[in-house]
Design an enzyme around this catalytic site. Structure first.
Site, PDB file in Angstrom:
ATOM      1  N   GLY A  15     -71.063 116.906  21.327  1.00 63.63           N
ATOM      2  CA  GLY A  15     -71.808 116.823  22.581  1.00 63.63           C
ATOM      3  C   GLY A  15     -70.847 116.441  23.683  1.00 63.63           C
ATOM      4  O   GLY A  15     -69.650 116.270  23.438  1.00 63.63           O
ATOM      5  N   MET A  17     -69.432 113.938  26.989  1.00 64.18           N
ATOM      6  CA  MET A  17     -69.209 112.500  27.126  1.00 64.18           C
ATOM      7  C   MET A  17     -70.553 111.816  27.399  1.00 64.18           C
ATOM      8  O   MET A  17     -71.419 112.396  28.056  1.00 64.18           O
ATOM      9  CB  MET A  17     -68.229 112.233  28.264  1.00 64.18           C
ATOM     10  CG  MET A  17     -66.833 112.711  27.899  1.00 64.18           C
ATOM     11  SD  MET A  17     -65.647 112.493  29.206  1.00 64.18           S
ATOM     12  CE  MET A  17     -65.366 110.739  29.080  1.00 64.18           C
ATOM     13  N   GLY A  20     -73.598 109.958  23.138  1.00 63.22           N
ATOM     14  CA  GLY A  20     -73.905 109.058  22.017  1.00 63.22           C
ATOM     15  C   GLY A  20     -73.228 109.461  20.720  1.00 63.22           C
ATOM     16  O   GLY A  20     -73.694 109.101  19.641  1.00 63.22           O
ATOM     17  N   SER A  22     -70.186 108.518  19.601  1.00 66.50           N
ATOM     18  CA  SER A  22     -69.613 107.336  18.941  1.00 66.50           C
ATOM     19  C   SER A  22     -70.723 106.468  18.375  1.00 66.50           C
ATOM     20  O   SER A  22     -70.623 105.968  17.250  1.00 66.50           O
ATOM     21  CB  SER A  22     -68.764 106.524  19.926  1.00 66.50           C
ATOM     22  OG  SER A  22     -67.700 107.316  20.401  1.00 66.50           O
ATOM     23  N   ASP A  88     -63.333 109.708  14.787  1.00 68.65           N
ATOM     24  CA  ASP A  88     -63.895 109.798  16.147  1.00 68.65           C
ATOM     25  C   ASP A  88     -62.933 110.579  17.034  1.00 68.65           C
ATOM     26  O   ASP A  88     -61.754 110.696  16.732  1.00 68.65           O
ATOM     27  CB  ASP A  88     -64.152 108.395  16.712  1.00 68.65           C
ATOM     28  CG  ASP A  88     -65.139 108.429  17.880  1.00 68.65           C
ATOM     29  OD1 ASP A  88     -65.928 109.392  17.980  1.00 68.65           O
ATOM     30  OD2 ASP A  88     -65.132 107.482  18.702  1.00 68.65           O
ATOM     31  N   GLU A  89     -63.440 111.106  18.143  1.00 67.76           N
ATOM     32  CA  GLU A  89     -62.632 111.878  19.116  1.00 67.76           C
ATOM     33  C   GLU A  89     -61.820 112.963  18.406  1.00 67.76           C
ATOM     34  O   GLU A  89     -60.631 113.143  18.660  1.00 67.76           O
ATOM     35  CB  GLU A  89     -61.685 110.931  19.889  1.00 67.76           C
ATOM     36  CG  GLU A  89     -62.382 109.789  20.618  1.00 67.76           C
ATOM     37  CD  GLU A  89     -63.126 110.207  21.881  1.00 67.76           C
ATOM     38  OE1 GLU A  89     -63.163 111.423  22.194  1.00 67.76           O
ATOM     39  OE2 GLU A  89     -63.686 109.321  22.535  1.00 67.76           O
ATOM     40  N   GLN A  91     -61.594 116.004  18.697  1.00 65.25           N
ATOM     41  CA  GLN A  91     -61.003 117.083  19.524  1.00 65.25           C
ATOM     42  C   GLN A  91     -59.536 116.831  19.854  1.00 65.25           C
ATOM     43  O   GLN A  91     -58.808 117.763  20.180  1.00 65.25           O
ATOM     44  CB  GLN A  91     -61.817 117.273  20.820  1.00 65.25           C
ATOM     45  CG  GLN A  91     -61.601 116.219  21.911  1.00 65.25           C
ATOM     46  CD  GLN A  91     -62.406 114.940  21.710  1.00 65.25           C
ATOM     47  OE1 GLN A  91     -63.204 114.846  20.786  1.00 65.25           O
ATOM     48  NE2 GLN A  91     -62.194 113.956  22.573  1.00 65.25           N
ATOM     49  N   CYS A 148     -79.173 115.423  37.959  1.00 64.61           N
ATOM     50  CA  CYS A 148     -80.597 115.798  37.997  1.00 64.61           C
ATOM     51  C   CYS A 148     -81.459 115.136  36.927  1.00 64.61           C
ATOM     52  O   CYS A 148     -82.679 115.279  36.944  1.00 64.61           O
ATOM     53  CB  CYS A 148     -80.731 117.319  37.913  1.00 64.61           C
ATOM     54  SG  CYS A 148     -80.422 117.968  36.251  1.00 64.61           S
ATOM     55  N   CYS A 186     -75.696 121.740  37.004  1.00 65.06           N
ATOM     56  CA  CYS A 186     -75.006 120.807  37.909  1.00 65.06           C
ATOM     57  C   CYS A 186     -73.501 120.707  37.627  1.00 65.06           C
ATOM     58  O   CYS A 186     -72.764 120.080  38.390  1.00 65.06           O
ATOM     59  CB  CYS A 186     -75.633 119.418  37.796  1.00 65.06           C
ATOM     60  SG  CYS A 186     -77.387 119.383  38.197  1.00 65.06           S
TER      61      CYS A 186
END
Ligand code: ADP
Ligand code: ZN
Length: 191
Positions: A15, A17, A20, A22, A88-89, A91, A148, A186
């Site tokens: 998803g 930043m 959720g 982490s 985690d992270e 990417q 939004c 947006c």
């Protein structure tokens, strides 16, 4: 959710930043801990967001994690007793993480990876797309759009408060860089 119990598998949480990721990784790790599983959690060394030794969510929850520079360092910290590997992270790791996650799952380990699916340009990020392709379970979660209030699946990069350009360098001396979650409508990337 159906979970295989007699062999390893790969779960990925993706998803933008603030969605959720982490938090979800931490939740799964804590439950594995309650189940008395043998767990090791890793994070890339570049993510010094709050702590070098922990995975910390934006809401302040945390679990211990080992910071590593490259995916293959995972092998230095696991043994035949390891049952769960959290990452985690994801990417930020090299492409090799995909092969390694597969190998761990083949060895019977439950691999839980969390990370960004897209970069600030809205393009697939690093090894994440290939990891999704080989994973047994994928959860794509949304944040809340800062503009939004709708569900947000993108990360907006801002430089001095303005949307970043497509080609803006990763780190700019003297500039204030920030990120927020935004929906498709947006999200702005100037070319
Ligand atoms: P991620 O790892 O995906 O960046 P975290 O797990 O670190 O996300 O943080 C998620 C938490 O961030 C939420 O539970 C909420 O408290 C907070 N938060 C801040 N901004 C937002 C937003 N725009 N949308 C959703 N949650 C947000
Ligand atoms: Zn929006």
């Amino acid at each position: 959710m159906y979970r295989p119990v007699n062999h390893g598998y790969i779960e990925v949480v993706i998803g933008p930043m603030y969605s959720g990721k982490s938090e979800e990784l931490i939740r799964r790790i804590k439950r594995a801990r309650i189940a008395k599983q043998n767990i090791v959690v890793f994070k890339p060394k570049i993510d010094n967001r709050y702590s070098v030794e922990d995975v910390v969510s934006h809401s302040g929850d945390s679990v211990n994690a080992i910071p590593i520079n490259s995916a293959k360092e995972i092998y230095n910290f696991i043994d035949s007793k390891t049952q769960v590997v959290g990452i985690d992270e994801v990417q930020f790791f090299d492409e090799e993480i995909v092969e390694i996650a597969m190998d761990l799952a083949d060895k019977g380990i439950r691999v839980i990876a969390a990370g960004l699916d897209m970069d600030f340009k809205g393009e697939p990020f690093g090894p994440t797309p290939n990891l999704l392709a080989v994973a047994e379970f994928v959860d794509k979660i949304q944040a809340i759009c800062s503009v939004c209030g709708q569900p947000a699946n993108r990360s907006q990069r801002l430089i001095n408060g303005e949307p970043a350009r497509y080609d803006d360098p990763i780190i700019q001396v003297g500039a204030v860089e920030s990120y927020e979650a935004r929906c498709r409508k947006c999200h702005v990337v100037y070319k």
